[in-house]
Design a protein around this motif. Sequence first.
Motif, PDB file in Angstrom:
ATOM      1  N   PRO A   1      -6.321  -2.192  -6.620  1.00  0.00           N
ATOM      2  CA  PRO A   1      -5.490  -1.407  -5.509  1.00  0.00           C
ATOM      3  C   PRO A   1      -4.173  -1.095  -6.181  1.00  0.00           C
ATOM      4  O   PRO A   1      -3.557  -1.863  -6.889  1.00  0.00           O
ATOM      5  N   ARG A   2      -3.695   0.228  -5.933  1.00  0.00           N
ATOM      6  CA  ARG A   2      -2.324   0.532  -6.470  1.00  0.00           C
ATOM      7  C   ARG A   2      -1.219   0.107  -5.722  1.00  0.00           C
ATOM      8  O   ARG A   2      -0.791   0.672  -4.577  1.00  0.00           O
ATOM      9  N   GLU A   3      -0.705  -1.131  -6.071  1.00  0.00           N
ATOM     10  CA  GLU A   3       0.389  -1.905  -5.246  1.00  0.00           C
ATOM     11  C   GLU A   3       1.473  -1.218  -5.538  1.00  0.00           C
ATOM     12  O   GLU A   3       2.358  -1.846  -6.273  1.00  0.00           O
TER      13      GLU A   3
ATOM     14  N   ASP B   1       0.714  -1.200  -0.050  1.00  0.00           N
ATOM     15  CA  ASP B   1      -0.067   0.193   0.043  1.00  0.00           C
ATOM     16  C   ASP B   1       0.832   1.312  -0.131  1.00  0.00           C
ATOM     17  O   ASP B   1       1.803   1.358   0.929  1.00  0.00           O
ATOM     18  N   ALA B   2       0.685   2.089  -0.835  1.00  0.00           N
ATOM     19  CA  ALA B   2       1.660   2.946  -1.186  1.00  0.00           C
ATOM     20  C   ALA B   2       1.370   4.306   0.152  1.00  0.00           C
ATOM     21  O   ALA B   2       2.196   5.200   0.325  1.00  0.00           O
ATOM     22  N   GLU B   3       0.303   4.319   0.617  1.00  0.00           N
ATOM     23  CA  GLU B   3      -0.007   5.113   1.617  1.00  0.00           C
ATOM     24  C   GLU B   3       0.849   4.769   3.024  1.00  0.00           C
ATOM     25  O   GLU B   3       0.943   5.520   3.818  1.00  0.00           O
ATOM     26  N   ASN B   4       1.482   3.531   3.185  1.00  0.00           N
ATOM     27  CA  ASN B   4       2.246   3.113   4.225  1.00  0.00           C
ATOM     28  C   ASN B   4       3.670   3.481   4.070  1.00  0.00           C
ATOM     29  O   ASN B   4       4.421   2.721   4.336  1.00  0.00           O
ATOM     30  N   ARG B   5       3.732   4.797   3.931  1.00  0.00           N
ATOM     31  CA  ARG B   5       5.290   5.385   3.673  1.00  0.00           C
ATOM     32  C   ARG B   5       5.874   5.408   5.140  1.00  0.00           C
ATOM     33  O   ARG B   5       7.064   5.290   5.027  1.00  0.00           O
TER      34      ARG B   5
ATOM     35  N   ARG C   1       3.994   0.620  -3.475  1.00  0.00           N
ATOM     36  CA  ARG C   1       4.907   1.593  -2.602  1.00  0.00           C
ATOM     37  C   ARG C   1       6.546   1.325  -2.876  1.00  0.00           C
ATOM     38  O   ARG C   1       7.129   2.256  -2.893  1.00  0.00           O
TER      39      ARG C   1
END
Length: 223
Positions: free
Chosen positions: A160-162, A59-63, A164
Motif C-alpha cells: 500500500p502507498r503509505e 492512506d493518501a486517499e484520506n485527504r 499521506r
Amino acid sequence: MWVAPVGYFITFEGVEGCGKTTQIRLLAELLTESGFSATLTREPGGCPIADQIRAILLDAENRAMTPMTELMLYAAARAQHVNDVIAPALADGGVVLCDRFCDATVAYQSFGRGLDRSTIDDLNRRACQGVFPDLTILIDCDPALGLERARSRIEACSGPREERFELEALAFHQRVRAGYRSLAESEPERFAMIDGAGTVADIAAAIQSAVLARIPEGLHAAC
Ligand SMILES: Nc1ncnc2c1ncn2[C@@H]1O[C@H](COP(=O)(O)OP(=O)(O)OP(=O)(O)O)[C@@H](O)[C@H]1O
Ligand SMILES: [Mg+2]
C-alpha cells in the motif's frame, strides 16, 4: 497489573526519508548480536489493532482527515501499542527500539499542523501510561533530501502507498524539522542528534557510539 519498566527504551525520530527504518534495523541487529534482548517496533502500528489505525492514518486517499482526528488516532494507536508491546518488553528488562514515538506527535501535529501543544502533551501522557523514552535518536536531515529518498522507496514498494505525509508541502516538513530540533534542544540529555546527510555507514557508526555510551551495562548482563 502494571509493572514499572526496567528495560531501556530507545526511539528514532526525524523527517520523512531521513533514514530511521534503515538505521533502527541496523541497531537492532547490532544489539541482538551483542547479546541484548531487543524488540524492534514502529509507530503508528506495532500491534494488530494499532496497525489497522496505521492504515487509516497513512492512506493518501484520506485527504479530508482533520488535524484533530489525526491526533486522536495517533493517541489511540499509541495507547494500544504501549499496552500490548512496549510496556511488557520493558517490564521483561529488554531493550525496545521504536521507529517514531511521542515526539513525532509534537513535531507533526503541533509544529507541523499547529494544534495546541498542551492538548498534545496531555494525550501523549495518557497514551504512554508512564512509559517514556530513555534515549531518542534524532536523525536530522534537510526535508528536501529526505523526501527525495522516501519517494524513491515508495516508488519501489509493491505494498500500500503509505504516503499521506509525503504529499504535504515542503514548508510543512520544514516546520516538522524545526520542531524536532527544538525538542532536542529542550532535552539534550535524552536526545542524540545525528547528521542525516551522510552515508548509511557513517550514520550507523554515529548512532552506535551514542547508544553504546548510554545503554546501562547491567541490562546487558541481565539478558
Ligand atoms: N544515508 C542514506 N543515504 C542514502 N540513502 C539512504 C540513506 N539512508 C536511507 N536511505 C534510503 O532512503 C530511503 C528512505 O530511508 P528510510 O526508509 O530508512 O527512511 P525513514 O526515515 O524510515 O522514512 P519514513 O519517514 O518515510 O519512514 C530508503 O530507500 C533507504 O534505502
Ligand atoms: Mg520508515
